[in-house]
Design a protein around this motif. Structure first.
Motif, PDB file in Angstrom:
ATOM      1  N   GLN A  14       0.823  -1.208   0.000  1.00  0.00           N
ATOM      2  CA  GLN A  14       0.000   0.000   0.000  1.00  0.00           C
ATOM      3  C   GLN A  14       0.859   1.260   0.000  1.00  0.00           C
ATOM      4  O   GLN A  14       0.556   2.231  -0.704  1.00  0.00           O
ATOM      5  CB  GLN A  14      -0.930  -0.014   1.214  1.00  0.00           C
ATOM      6  CG  GLN A  14      -2.049  -1.044   1.094  1.00  0.00           C
ATOM      7  CD  GLN A  14      -2.990  -0.999   2.294  1.00  0.00           C
ATOM      8  OE1 GLN A  14      -2.554  -1.079   3.432  1.00  0.00           O
ATOM      9  NE2 GLN A  14      -4.275  -0.869   2.020  1.00  0.00           N
ATOM     10  N   SER A  73      -6.538   1.428   0.411  1.00  0.00           N
ATOM     11  CA  SER A  73      -7.295   0.215   0.723  1.00  0.00           C
ATOM     12  C   SER A  73      -6.797  -0.903  -0.194  1.00  0.00           C
ATOM     13  O   SER A  73      -5.829  -0.737  -0.939  1.00  0.00           O
ATOM     14  CB  SER A  73      -8.792   0.462   0.542  1.00  0.00           C
ATOM     15  OG  SER A  73      -9.541  -0.695   0.856  1.00  0.00           O
ATOM     16  N   CYS A  74      -7.444  -2.049  -0.127  1.00  0.00           N
ATOM     17  CA  CYS A  74      -7.071  -3.191  -0.965  1.00  0.00           C
ATOM     18  C   CYS A  74      -8.251  -4.152  -1.023  1.00  0.00           C
ATOM     19  O   CYS A  74      -9.267  -3.949  -0.354  1.00  0.00           O
ATOM     20  CB  CYS A  74      -5.834  -3.897  -0.409  1.00  0.00           C
ATOM     21  SG  CYS A  74      -6.067  -4.611   1.241  1.00  0.00           S
ATOM     22  N   SER A  75      -8.118  -5.188  -1.790  1.00  0.00           N
ATOM     23  CA  SER A  75      -9.126  -6.245  -1.812  1.00  0.00           C
ATOM     24  C   SER A  75      -8.930  -7.175  -0.611  1.00  0.00           C
ATOM     25  O   SER A  75      -7.911  -7.117   0.077  1.00  0.00           O
ATOM     26  CB  SER A  75      -9.026  -7.052  -3.111  1.00  0.00           C
ATOM     27  OG  SER A  75      -9.284  -6.231  -4.232  1.00  0.00           O
ATOM     28  N   VAL A  82     -12.405  -2.838  -8.146  1.00  0.00           N
ATOM     29  CA  VAL A  82     -11.870  -1.891  -7.166  1.00  0.00           C
ATOM     30  C   VAL A  82     -12.319  -0.471  -7.494  1.00  0.00           C
ATOM     31  O   VAL A  82     -12.688  -0.149  -8.627  1.00  0.00           O
ATOM     32  CB  VAL A  82     -10.329  -1.959  -7.096  1.00  0.00           C
ATOM     33  CG1 VAL A  82      -9.881  -3.335  -6.626  1.00  0.00           C
ATOM     34  CG2 VAL A  82      -9.705  -1.614  -8.435  1.00  0.00           C
ATOM     35  N   TYR A  83     -12.264   0.374  -6.485  1.00  0.00           N
ATOM     36  CA  TYR A  83     -12.662   1.774  -6.628  1.00  0.00           C
ATOM     37  C   TYR A  83     -11.684   2.502  -7.538  1.00  0.00           C
ATOM     38  O   TYR A  83     -10.470   2.409  -7.362  1.00  0.00           O
ATOM     39  CB  TYR A  83     -12.697   2.431  -5.246  1.00  0.00           C
ATOM     40  CG  TYR A  83     -13.164   3.863  -5.249  1.00  0.00           C
ATOM     41  CD1 TYR A  83     -14.392   4.213  -5.781  1.00  0.00           C
ATOM     42  CD2 TYR A  83     -12.363   4.870  -4.712  1.00  0.00           C
ATOM     43  CE1 TYR A  83     -14.837   5.525  -5.777  1.00  0.00           C
ATOM     44  CE2 TYR A  83     -12.789   6.184  -4.695  1.00  0.00           C
ATOM     45  CZ  TYR A  83     -14.030   6.509  -5.232  1.00  0.00           C
ATOM     46  OH  TYR A  83     -14.447   7.812  -5.208  1.00  0.00           O
ATOM     47  N   ILE A 114     -15.182  -1.588   0.645  1.00  0.00           N
ATOM     48  CA  ILE A 114     -13.982  -1.103   1.325  1.00  0.00           C
ATOM     49  C   ILE A 114     -14.184  -1.383   2.808  1.00  0.00           C
ATOM     50  O   ILE A 114     -15.169  -0.927   3.392  1.00  0.00           O
ATOM     51  CB  ILE A 114     -13.744   0.400   1.096  1.00  0.00           C
ATOM     52  CG1 ILE A 114     -13.556   0.693  -0.397  1.00  0.00           C
ATOM     53  CG2 ILE A 114     -12.527   0.878   1.884  1.00  0.00           C
ATOM     54  CD1 ILE A 114     -13.372   2.174  -0.710  1.00  0.00           C
ATOM     55  N   THR A 171      -8.591  -3.013   5.832  1.00  0.00           N
ATOM     56  CA  THR A 171      -7.785  -2.697   4.653  1.00  0.00           C
ATOM     57  C   THR A 171      -7.268  -1.266   4.684  1.00  0.00           C
ATOM     58  O   THR A 171      -6.476  -0.879   3.814  1.00  0.00           O
ATOM     59  CB  THR A 171      -8.597  -2.877   3.357  1.00  0.00           C
ATOM     60  OG1 THR A 171      -9.591  -1.837   3.262  1.00  0.00           O
ATOM     61  CG2 THR A 171      -9.278  -4.233   3.317  1.00  0.00           C
ATOM     62  N   GLN A 173      -7.373   2.087  -4.021  1.00  0.00           N
ATOM     63  CA  GLN A 173      -7.678   0.715  -3.641  1.00  0.00           C
ATOM     64  C   GLN A 173      -6.909  -0.244  -4.544  1.00  0.00           C
ATOM     65  O   GLN A 173      -7.087  -0.246  -5.764  1.00  0.00           O
ATOM     66  CB  GLN A 173      -9.186   0.437  -3.729  1.00  0.00           C
ATOM     67  CG  GLN A 173      -9.583  -0.904  -3.151  1.00  0.00           C
ATOM     68  CD  GLN A 173     -11.083  -1.092  -3.122  1.00  0.00           C
ATOM     69  OE1 GLN A 173     -11.799  -0.634  -4.000  1.00  0.00           O
ATOM     70  NE2 GLN A 173     -11.573  -1.780  -2.100  1.00  0.00           N
TER      71      GLN A 173
END
Length: 246
Positions: A40, A58-60, A77-78, A101, A105, A145
């Motif tokens: 990140q 953020s992330c998955s 993802v966003y 989200i 994350t 993200q």
């Protein structure tokens, strides 16, 4: 603050006590993968952002139910093109995880959470409320993200989300999601409270959420399909329950 004070009270206390410039959240029932923070941070630096800027990374997540990985959320993802509320609440498919989200994350500058504190009075929908309020107060906020699933998100009987009451989720939506589009409000009401109503076997709460979503929102076909399917499952579950007790 003490036991039972709630997740946001704990987050706020930790943020105020932290000595570093960055905050990364982790709920007690989730797990980070190795390299989560490094990945990140690399994305943030590649975007030209610094600790004094307004950003959230953020992330998955890998969704785990009863110890088994069942899916990766979100499916898309966003991308910062759509408003955040539309991404989170407007359904593009009947299945879950289309916009997602989650707290475990999140990585962000400490000053941002001091400027927009987590609401200690909220007991559910805490992370998304903070995200929406932070976006509202910081128009230049960046949300990045990462597609890679760097967190294990555990759902099931022991999770906080499983304890949410459908009517409480409906009231939350009427206060917070109604500030955005009718599509976002309608889709949320026909999915989230209905999901919680099924978990609690609460048919009246599900029907109330559906009625309000149709009357006050503009739900998508995907949300309508999900709602009617789930309400049907509640009716079937209740019918079998009555038969078993007869």
């Amino acid at each position: 603050m003490g036991p039972g004070a709630g997740g946001n009270a704990a987050r706020d206390a930790g943020i105020r006590a932290a000595a570093g410039n960055l905050i990364a959240l982790l709920d007690d029932d989730d797990v980070w993968h190795d390299g989560r923070l490094e990945t990140q941070l690399n994305a943030i630096r590649s975007a030209g952002l610094h600790d004094h800027d307004a950003w959230i990374a953020s992330c998955s997540v890998q969704v785990s139910r009863s110890g088994q990985f069942v899916d990766v959320w979100p499916h898309d993802v966003y991308d910062e093109v759509r408003p955040l509320a539309e991404y989170l609440f407007a359904r593009t498919a009947a299945r879950g995880g289309t916009g997602f989200i989650q707290a475990s994350t999140l990585l962000f500058p400490r000053w941002l959470a001091l400027d927009v504190p987590f609401d200690a009075g909220l007991r559910f929908h805490q992370d998304v409320t903070w995200l929406l309020e932070t976006v509202r107060q910081h128009s230049r906020l960046r949300i990045l993200q990462i597609k890679a699933p760097l967190v294990v998100y555990r759902v099931g009987a022991a999770s906080v989300s499983s304890a949410i009451r459908a009517d409480a989720s409906t009231e939350w939506a009427l206060e917070y999601v109604s500030r955005h589009s009718r599509r976002a409000l309608g889709d949320f009401l026909l999915t989230q409270p209905v999901y919680y109503a099924r978990a609690g076997g609460n048919l009246p709460a599900a029907l109330r959420a559906v009625r309000l979503g149709i009357r006050r929102g503009r739900p998508s076909a995907s949300a309508v399909a999900y709602a009617f399917f789930t309400v049907g499952r509640i009716v079937v579950d209740r019918s079998f329950g009555h038969m078993a007790r007869a």
